[in-house]
Design a protein around this motif. Structure first.
Motif, PDB file in Angstrom:
ATOM      1  N   ALA A  50      47.984  11.221  -8.538  1.00  0.00           N
ATOM      2  CA  ALA A  50      47.872  10.283  -7.531  1.00  0.00           C
ATOM      3  C   ALA A  50      46.264   9.532  -7.398  1.00  0.00           C
ATOM      4  CB  ALA A  50      48.054  10.903  -6.087  1.00  0.00           C
ATOM      5  N   ARG A  51      45.316  10.395  -7.739  1.00  0.00           N
ATOM      6  CA  ARG A  51      44.140   9.630  -7.945  1.00  0.00           C
ATOM      7  C   ARG A  51      43.936   9.053  -8.916  1.00  0.00           C
ATOM      8  NH1 ARG A  51      39.437   9.708 -10.203  1.00  0.00           N
ATOM      9  NH2 ARG A  51      40.249  11.646 -11.985  1.00  0.00           N
ATOM     10  N   VAL A  52      44.560   9.348 -10.077  1.00  0.00           N
ATOM     11  CA  VAL A  52      44.281   8.532 -11.146  1.00  0.00           C
ATOM     12  C   VAL A  52      45.018   7.232 -11.407  1.00  0.00           C
ATOM     13  CG1 VAL A  52      44.955   8.668 -13.852  1.00  0.00           C
ATOM     14  CG2 VAL A  52      43.576  10.402 -12.860  1.00  0.00           C
ATOM     15  N   LEU A  53      46.127   7.199 -10.754  1.00  0.00           N
ATOM     16  CA  LEU A  53      47.101   6.228 -10.592  1.00  0.00           C
ATOM     17  C   LEU A  53      46.849   5.305  -9.342  1.00  0.00           C
ATOM     18  CD1 LEU A  53      50.428   8.074 -11.946  1.00  0.00           C
ATOM     19  CD2 LEU A  53      48.964   6.455 -13.150  1.00  0.00           C
ATOM     20  N   ASP A  54      45.838   5.500  -8.716  1.00  0.00           N
ATOM     21  CA  ASP A  54      45.452   4.609  -7.622  1.00  0.00           C
ATOM     22  C   ASP A  54      46.534   4.643  -6.412  1.00  0.00           C
ATOM     23  OD1 ASP A  54      42.746   4.118  -8.718  1.00  0.00           O
ATOM     24  OD2 ASP A  54      43.709   2.361  -9.975  1.00  0.00           O
ATOM     25  N   ARG A  55      46.979   5.741  -6.111  1.00  0.00           N
ATOM     26  CA  ARG A  55      47.955   5.787  -5.110  1.00  0.00           C
ATOM     27  C   ARG A  55      47.197   5.845  -3.674  1.00  0.00           C
ATOM     28  NH1 ARG A  55      51.463   3.071  -7.405  1.00  0.00           N
ATOM     29  NH2 ARG A  55      52.626   3.226  -5.549  1.00  0.00           N
ATOM     30  N   SER A  56      47.856   5.326  -2.856  1.00  0.00           N
ATOM     31  CA  SER A  56      46.982   5.302  -1.393  1.00  0.00           C
ATOM     32  C   SER A  56      47.214   6.830  -0.799  1.00  0.00           C
ATOM     33  CB  SER A  56      47.742   4.380  -0.583  1.00  0.00           C
ATOM     34  OG  SER A  56      49.250   4.704  -0.177  1.00  0.00           O
ATOM     35  N   GLU A  57      46.390   6.849   0.332  1.00  0.00           N
ATOM     36  CA  GLU A  57      46.452   7.890   1.237  1.00  0.00           C
ATOM     37  C   GLU A  57      47.618   8.492   1.723  1.00  0.00           C
ATOM     38  OE1 GLU A  57      43.859  10.949   2.665  1.00  0.00           O
ATOM     39  OE2 GLU A  57      43.160   9.320   1.378  1.00  0.00           O
ATOM     40  N   GLU A  58      48.616   7.482   1.936  1.00  0.00           N
ATOM     41  CA  GLU A  58      49.987   7.771   2.334  1.00  0.00           C
ATOM     42  C   GLU A  58      50.774   8.344   1.298  1.00  0.00           C
ATOM     43  OE1 GLU A  58      53.707   4.895   3.020  1.00  0.00           O
ATOM     44  OE2 GLU A  58      52.039   4.126   3.972  1.00  0.00           O
ATOM     45  N   HIS A  59      50.388   7.833   0.127  1.00  0.00           N
ATOM     46  CA  HIS A  59      51.217   8.689  -1.070  1.00  0.00           C
ATOM     47  C   HIS A  59      50.934  10.062  -1.333  1.00  0.00           C
ATOM     48  CE1 HIS A  59      52.172   4.309  -1.998  1.00  0.00           C
ATOM     49  NE2 HIS A  59      53.429   4.828  -2.416  1.00  0.00           N
ATOM     50  N   THR A  60      49.640  10.312  -1.238  1.00  0.00           N
ATOM     51  CA  THR A  60      48.937  11.466  -1.266  1.00  0.00           C
ATOM     52  C   THR A  60      49.727  12.448  -0.378  1.00  0.00           C
ATOM     53  OG1 THR A  60      47.055  10.621  -2.483  1.00  0.00           O
ATOM     54  CG2 THR A  60      47.068  12.885  -1.532  1.00  0.00           C
ATOM     55  N   SER A  61      49.507  11.948   0.960  1.00  0.00           N
ATOM     56  CA  SER A  61      50.136  12.688   2.081  1.00  0.00           C
ATOM     57  C   SER A  61      51.699  13.114   1.615  1.00  0.00           C
ATOM     58  CB  SER A  61      50.141  12.021   3.420  1.00  0.00           C
ATOM     59  OG  SER A  61      48.576  11.692   3.736  1.00  0.00           O
ATOM     60  N   GLU A  62      52.352  12.012   1.288  1.00  0.00           N
ATOM     61  CA  GLU A  62      53.720  12.364   0.877  1.00  0.00           C
ATOM     62  C   GLU A  62      53.958  13.653   0.033  1.00  0.00           C
ATOM     63  OE1 GLU A  62      56.969  10.302  -2.018  1.00  0.00           O
ATOM     64  OE2 GLU A  62      55.905   9.056  -0.744  1.00  0.00           O
TER      65      GLU A  62
END
Length: 79
Positions: A56-68
């Motif tokens: 998620a970090r490498v692909l620049d996903r938002s905090e929302e996606h990380t929470s998912e």
């Protein structure tokens, strides 16, 4: 394949493709092989939470996606 694994594998593939990366590119960026990325995307293996967060970090996903992803891990352990 359990439903959570299917969701996770699809999400990783979608995120990677949205960034225009190959499986090899993503693997190199997070320190795993192309085969490992393929196994995650095909649902043959389930990545640990730490790897999901790194993806998620490498692909620049938002905090929302990380929470998912974190809630997916919590659900998996609760079952």
């Amino acid at each position: 394949m359990p439903r959570t694994r299917e969701i996770t594998s699809n999400r990783i593939r979608e995120w990677r493709q949205a960034r225009g990366l190959t499986q090899r590119d993503l693997g190199d960026a997070v320190g795993i092989t192309q085969t490992a990325v393929s196994n995650y995307e095909c649902g043959h293996r389930e990545p640990p939470l730490t790897m999901l967060l790194e993806v998620a970090r490498v692909l620049d996903r938002s905090e929302e996606h990380t929470s998912e992803l974190q809630s997916r891990e919590t659900i998996s352990y609760a079952v």
